[in-house]
Write an enzyme that holds these catalytic residues in place. Structure first.
Site, PDB file in Angstrom:
ATOM      1  N   ASP A 240      23.544  60.000  95.699  1.00 29.31           N
ATOM      2  CA  ASP A 240      24.743  60.592  96.343  1.00 29.31           C
ATOM      3  C   ASP A 240      23.971  62.005  96.979  1.00 29.31           C
ATOM      4  OD1 ASP A 240      27.460  61.394  96.615  1.00 29.31           O
ATOM      5  OD2 ASP A 240      27.707  62.210  94.914  1.00 29.31           O
TER       6      ASP A 240
ATOM      7  N   TYR B 129      24.659  65.815  99.479  1.00 30.52           N
ATOM      8  CA  TYR B 129      25.404  66.971  99.345  1.00 30.52           C
ATOM      9  C   TYR B 129      25.849  67.632 100.795  1.00 30.52           C
ATOM     10  CZ  TYR B 129      26.181  71.301  96.750  1.00 30.52           C
ATOM     11  OH  TYR B 129      26.887  72.627  96.160  1.00 30.52           O
TER      12      TYR B 129
ATOM     13  N   HIS C 169      31.726  72.518 101.564  1.00 33.08           N
ATOM     14  CA  HIS C 169      31.558  72.424 100.012  1.00 33.08           C
ATOM     15  C   HIS C 169      30.646  73.134  99.225  1.00 33.08           C
ATOM     16  CE1 HIS C 169      31.934  70.156  96.248  1.00 33.08           C
ATOM     17  NE2 HIS C 169      30.702  69.895  96.382  1.00 33.08           N
TER      18      HIS C 169
ATOM     19  N   ARG D  90      27.618  81.251  91.967  1.00 32.95           N
ATOM     20  CA  ARG D  90      26.565  82.198  91.986  1.00 32.95           C
ATOM     21  C   ARG D  90      27.332  83.209  92.960  1.00 32.95           C
ATOM     22  NH1 ARG D  90      24.308  77.641  93.333  1.00 32.95           N
ATOM     23  NH2 ARG D  90      24.660  77.875  95.713  1.00 32.95           N
TER      24      ARG D  90
ATOM     25  N   GLU E 263      35.557  63.786  93.664  1.00 34.02           N
ATOM     26  CA  GLU E 263      34.899  64.144  94.822  1.00 34.02           C
ATOM     27  C   GLU E 263      35.177  63.219  95.862  1.00 34.02           C
ATOM     28  OE1 GLU E 263      31.171  67.143  93.226  1.00 34.02           O
ATOM     29  OE2 GLU E 263      30.864  65.020  94.114  1.00 34.02           O
TER      30      GLU E 263
ATOM     31  N   GLU F 143      34.485  61.290  99.103  1.00 27.47           N
ATOM     32  CA  GLU F 143      33.318  61.008  99.715  1.00 27.47           C
ATOM     33  C   GLU F 143      33.456  60.032 100.592  1.00 27.47           C
ATOM     34  OE1 GLU F 143      29.671  61.180  97.430  1.00 27.47           O
ATOM     35  OE2 GLU F 143      30.321  62.554  96.134  1.00 27.47           O
TER      36      GLU F 143
ATOM     37  N   ASP G 143      33.404  60.280  93.723  1.00 22.71           N
ATOM     38  CA  ASP G 143      32.416  60.486  92.765  1.00 22.71           C
ATOM     39  C   ASP G 143      33.180  61.284  91.363  1.00 22.71           C
ATOM     40  OD1 ASP G 143      30.135  60.992  91.412  1.00 22.71           O
ATOM     41  OD2 ASP G 143      29.678  62.513  92.643  1.00 22.71           O
TER      42      ASP G 143
ATOM     43  N   ARG H 166      33.163  68.341  85.177  1.00 20.10           N
ATOM     44  CA  ARG H 166      32.354  69.521  85.602  1.00 20.10           C
ATOM     45  C   ARG H 166      32.064  70.369  84.172  1.00 20.10           C
ATOM     46  NH1 ARG H 166      31.413  68.551  90.796  1.00 20.10           N
ATOM     47  NH2 ARG H 166      33.260  68.602  91.944  1.00 20.10           N
TER      48      ARG H 166
ATOM     49  N   GLN I 193      28.595  68.671  83.332  1.00 17.85           N
ATOM     50  CA  GLN I 193      27.589  68.830  84.399  1.00 17.85           C
ATOM     51  C   GLN I 193      27.091  70.208  84.307  1.00 17.85           C
ATOM     52  OE1 GLN I 193      29.466  68.246  88.251  1.00 17.85           O
ATOM     53  NE2 GLN I 193      27.577  68.950  89.517  1.00 17.85           N
TER      54      GLN I 193
ATOM     55  N   TYR J 147      22.850  70.185  84.007  1.00 16.28           N
ATOM     56  CA  TYR J 147      22.166  70.303  85.362  1.00 16.28           C
ATOM     57  C   TYR J 147      20.854  70.915  85.620  1.00 16.28           C
ATOM     58  CZ  TYR J 147      23.582  74.379  87.756  1.00 16.28           C
ATOM     59  OH  TYR J 147      24.151  75.551  88.156  1.00 16.28           O
TER      60      TYR J 147
ATOM     61  N   LYS K 128      27.939  62.853  85.825  1.00 15.13           N
ATOM     62  CA  LYS K 128      28.526  61.919  87.027  1.00 15.13           C
ATOM     63  C   LYS K 128      28.308  60.353  86.623  1.00 15.13           C
ATOM     64  CE  LYS K 128      28.312  65.241  90.459  1.00 15.13           C
ATOM     65  NZ  LYS K 128      29.368  65.564  91.537  1.00 15.13           N
TER      66      LYS K 128
ATOM     67  N   THR L  44      31.895  55.618  89.324  1.00 14.20           N
ATOM     68  CA  THR L  44      32.107  55.899  90.657  1.00 14.20           C
ATOM     69  C   THR L  44      32.875  54.744  91.388  1.00 14.20           C
ATOM     70  OG1 THR L  44      29.911  57.017  90.880  1.00 14.20           O
ATOM     71  CG2 THR L  44      30.722  56.322  93.097  1.00 14.20           C
TER      72      THR L  44
ATOM     73  N   THR M  92      30.803  65.571  98.631  1.00 17.71           N
ATOM     74  CA  THR M  92      31.975  66.056  98.852  1.00 17.71           C
ATOM     75  C   THR M  92      32.400  66.268 100.185  1.00 17.71           C
ATOM     76  OG1 THR M  92      32.146  66.721  96.603  1.00 17.71           O
ATOM     77  CG2 THR M  92      33.939  67.556  97.966  1.00 17.71           C
TER      78      THR M  92
ATOM     79  N   GLU N  73      37.397  72.957  93.669  1.00 19.85           N
ATOM     80  CA  GLU N  73      37.665  73.931  94.998  1.00 19.85           C
ATOM     81  C   GLU N  73      38.983  74.183  95.148  1.00 19.85           C
ATOM     82  OE1 GLU N  73      34.939  72.836  98.617  1.00 19.85           O
ATOM     83  OE2 GLU N  73      34.964  71.033  97.198  1.00 19.85           O
TER      84      GLU N  73
END
Length: 414
Positions: free
Chosen positions: A117, A119, A124, A133, A190, A192, A224, A228, A231, A235, A244, A248, A343, A357
């Site tokens: 997968d 990114y 996104h 962050r 997600e 995709e 996907d 959260r 994760q 992660y 994850k 799927t 995503t 989001e």
């Protein structure tokens, strides 16, 4: 191009589409078919009647034997199927083997070999960076230099319509000193695009951008599912794992890259910085280049309400660049490999492809048509992904739908 079948010229599963899938009827053995209009054409009997050795490929319970034959066979098969459906002389051969779509049970179209997968959406990745962050640059320093990805779990890829069990695992609420175990409370999607690979490569043999199309058979819609809260705790430092790997979902119809030829568009721009040479594309006559984007428009439906329309054409990295990066270290490709785009999100709020989001981390609830509000998925919620692309001559290519309903956790405590 027209067909002798009673299929409108503007049907999204018209003769310019012809996706492949695996189906069965009334408990019969699964086999390969193609969709035309509101019917499935059983390809095995047509090939057998014509004395073609390929009938064995079409009678297989997965697309994997066909995927292994490579680009020349894929193109020849498309020409044959198109001729079957456009030449009136083939009518007597074809009509007995047309099955109404509503009578067919669809199966996972191929056995997934490996699952990766990516990114690849700048929008996104920027949104996620701002959420997690807020005091730093939203994109990590490597993001525009290489297609970031992770290896997922091939064995939990399921076909559209398969029930999704809410996952359980460790999560650490910000108010707690230690992690707790329980059902995920921040279950997400997600939206995709999944790419289906054919034609194996040898260990130590990278695939250049210019040759990647020889291994790109087609696409599926891909959801996907993402826990959260699981994760977020797990992660660091190695990336997604249990958040994850539980499921799927993919759509049952594989739309070929040849059917999407008219949907190719240039990438939004990779000039600052310019990718390293092994990721650079070459110019082509259609202007899209060998590192191309795709003009595919999605809709995300949550309990009957369309909450987002993500545009795939806004993606930063091309599928051919993903193949090149995935193999540049000498890793192999196998027929049946699947890789997700990551995503799909556009620049606008109503183009975001995840509920993380859309609800901005759970702080801005989404209001559905029935008046209910959601931030993340609740038990009983149903999500449907749909997508279309432009086809040749002003036609529309449908990618079908990818559907999943959330069921309660099986083991919410430990």
């Amino acid at each position: 191009m027209t067909t002798w079948l009673d299929v409108p010229a503007d049907h999204p599963f018209g003769v310019t589409n012809l996706p492949y899938g695996v189906f069965s009827i009334d408990g019969s053995a699964p086999r390969v078919g193609t969709r035309i209009g509101d019917h499935v054409l059983d390809l095995g009997p047509c090939a057998e009647k014509a004395g073609m050795e390929s009938y064995a490929v079409w009678s297989a319970p997965t697309l994997n034997p066909f995927l292994a034959l490579g680009r020349h066979a894929w193109s020849s098969a498309r020409e044959w199927v198109t001729e079957l459906l456009t030449n009136p002389a083939r009518r007597d051969c074809v009509e007995p083997h047309l099955v109404p779509v509503e009578s067919a049970t669809m199966h996972l179209p191929f056995d997934v070999a490996d699952y990766v997968d990516f990114y690849a959406s700048e929008h996104h990745a920027t949104n996620v960076g701002r959420l997690f962050r807020p005091d730093s640059e939203p994109l990590t320093p490597n993001w525009k230099h290489l297609p970031i990805g992770y290896h997922g779990r091939a064995g939990t890829v399921v076909v559209s319509g398969t029930a999704i069990t809410r996952p359980s695992g460790q999560r650490k609420p910000p108010t707690e000193e230690s992690p707790v175990f329980g059902a995920s409370a921040r279950l997400d999607i997600e939206a995709e695009l999944g790419f289906v690979v054919g034609g194996a490569t040898s260990l130590g043999s990278p695939v250049p951008v210019a040759d990647a199309d020889d291994h790109l058979f087609g696409v599926v819609l891909l959801n996907d599912w993402s826990a959260r809260d699981l994760q977020a705790w797990e992660y660091v430092p190695l990336g997604p794992f249990l958040g994850k790997s539980f499921a799927t979902s993919i759509s049952p119809w594989v739309v070929t890259m040849e059917a999407l030829r008219a949907a190719r568009v240039p990438l939004p721009g990779q000039t600052d910085p310019r990718p390293l040479p092994y990721l650079q594309g070459e110019d082509t006559a259609d202007g899209a280049g060998t590192a191309y984007g795709l003009d595919i428009t999605y809709e995300v439906e949550w309990n009957g309400t369309v909450v987002s329309r993500p545009p795939y054409r806004s993606m930063y990295w091309s599928p051919t660049q993903m193949v090149a990066h995935m193999t540049v270290n000498g890793a192999t490709l196998r027929s049946g490999d699947l890789f997700g785009s990551g995503t799909i999100s556009g620049p606008d709020k109503d183009q975001r492809g995840s509920f993380l989001e859309l609800s901005w981390g759970g702080r801005e609830p989404v209001t559905l048509d029935d008046g209910s509000q959601r931030t993340f998925l609740e038990d009983g919620d149903t999500v449907v992904l749909r997508a279309t692309a432009p086809g040749p001559g002003g036609t529309t290519i449908s990618l079908g739908e990818c559907r999943g309903t959330i069921g309660p956790a099986v083991h919410p405590q430990a």
